[in-house]
Design an enzyme around this catalytic site. Sequence first.
Site, mmCIF file in Angstrom:
data_model
loop_
_atom_site.group_PDB
_atom_site.id
_atom_site.type_symbol
_atom_site.label_atom_id
_atom_site.label_comp_id
_atom_site.label_asym_id
_atom_site.label_seq_id
_atom_site.Cartn_x
_atom_site.Cartn_y
_atom_site.Cartn_z
ATOM 1 C CD GLN A 131 51.021 35.052 49.127
ATOM 2 O OE1 GLN A 131 49.938 34.471 49.230
ATOM 3 N NE2 GLN A 131 51.097 36.296 48.704
ATOM 4 C CD GLU A 183 48.344 35.867 43.518
ATOM 5 O OE1 GLU A 183 47.513 35.298 42.793
ATOM 6 O OE2 GLU A 183 49.044 35.256 44.343
ATOM 7 C CG ASP A 229 52.508 35.030 45.303
ATOM 8 O OD1 ASP A 229 53.512 34.676 44.687
ATOM 9 O OD2 ASP A 229 52.182 36.220 45.428
ATOM 10 N N GLY A 264 29.985 25.248 36.895
ATOM 11 C CA GLY A 264 30.200 23.809 36.963
ATOM 12 C C GLY A 264 28.977 23.009 36.573
ATOM 13 N N GLY A 265 28.062 23.622 35.861
ATOM 14 C CA GLY A 265 26.850 22.925 35.467
ATOM 15 C C GLY A 265 25.695 23.119 36.430
#
Length: 416
Positions: A17, A140, A169, A248-249
């Site tokens: 992959q 993976e 991958d 993320g806040g």
Amino acid sequence: MSKPLNGIKIIDFTHVQAGPACTQMLAWFGADVIKVERPGSGDVTRAQLRDIPDADALYFTMLNSNKRSLTLDTKKPEGKIILEKMIRESDVMVENFGPGALDRMGFSWERIQELNPKMILASVKGFSEGHHYEDLKVYENVAQCAGGAASTTGWWDGPPTVSSAALGDSNTGMHLAIGILTAIIGRQQTGKGQKVAASMQDSVLNLCRVKMRDQLRLDKVGYLEEYPQYPHGTFSDVVPRGGNAGGGGQPGWVLKCKGWETDPNAYIYFTVQGHAWEPICDAIGKPEWKNDPNYTTAKARQPHIMDIFGTIEEWLKDKTKFEAVDILRKFDIPCSPVLSMKELLHDESLRKSGSIVEVPHKGRGSYFTVGSPIKFSDLKVEITGSPLLGEHSSEVLSELGYTKEAIADLLNAKVI
């Protein structure tokens, strides 16, 4: 239509992959990608997870479109000669062999440079060269664990969790593609080729930079105010798992919609973004929250954030995920339905944009696959079917100067 990578010839020595995802994208943009495969068997994914007996599996077809296939036994002298000819006439070789495999084949970096000083040798690695784990075989989920994704994914009271997205991958393949294109531009300036490598650990880590950010913050202050553990829970000295928190806040959570009892994907992701707080209050029928000191700021809301999500979920219970998003989008509230693979496969917008495409195939009939995620104003990315095993062997050898008789001899000798 002329494509930006027309004239770039790539020897694709990759399998499974990460490497194939890289070379497929370059093929989409015009590169001539020649996939070199073992005679008789080829890439292992041709036979993995088949849905049609004796036909190339979707695992292979969805990672090898727009390429040509050459079967070649590089252990035989005649095969080595063919590979030498290809190296002399190509721009890039991409490989994801184990450490030292190319050297054992007789094609060390020094030998490749002798054959073609302009060659770019691009490699997928599990770990960076010199890393103390560089001899480990990496797949993976191994990469996700080594790169920090698993330790920060899942529920705080459960084990580390891997993602179904191919962070190890396909993500590594995309990083390597960027590296290859950078090396091509560099060669235009210097006239020299170079080695390019992308490790799976590094590529996962690059996508986890905000979690590294959180580790540095945690080291400083001892808590992370945007995680569900704050302010009622406790923190250790490592970044915790945050469930479905925004990270993320902007607090976010997956919320139930109408039908969740029988549909495992009857949910939306809802984000409580600061500037959208008043529209959120209006949308869910809670105008009194706009002036309530317990809710007016993000800091004030955080101790009550799960109660807020509970109230929103109560508002959602008589609405499907699509009905809910159609309402919320009018208020400019960041949200999305949780879409299943089946819903994405049949999404009219994705088919119209070329993000999902139907591709004809000689061996299995037409199939649907993922198209280019990158869109251009002056380039239409056309996806063609993946090659049958050795489909272009004669064609490639003819381009290298072999006669029909010589090609027949190579075929009889099982070199191709």
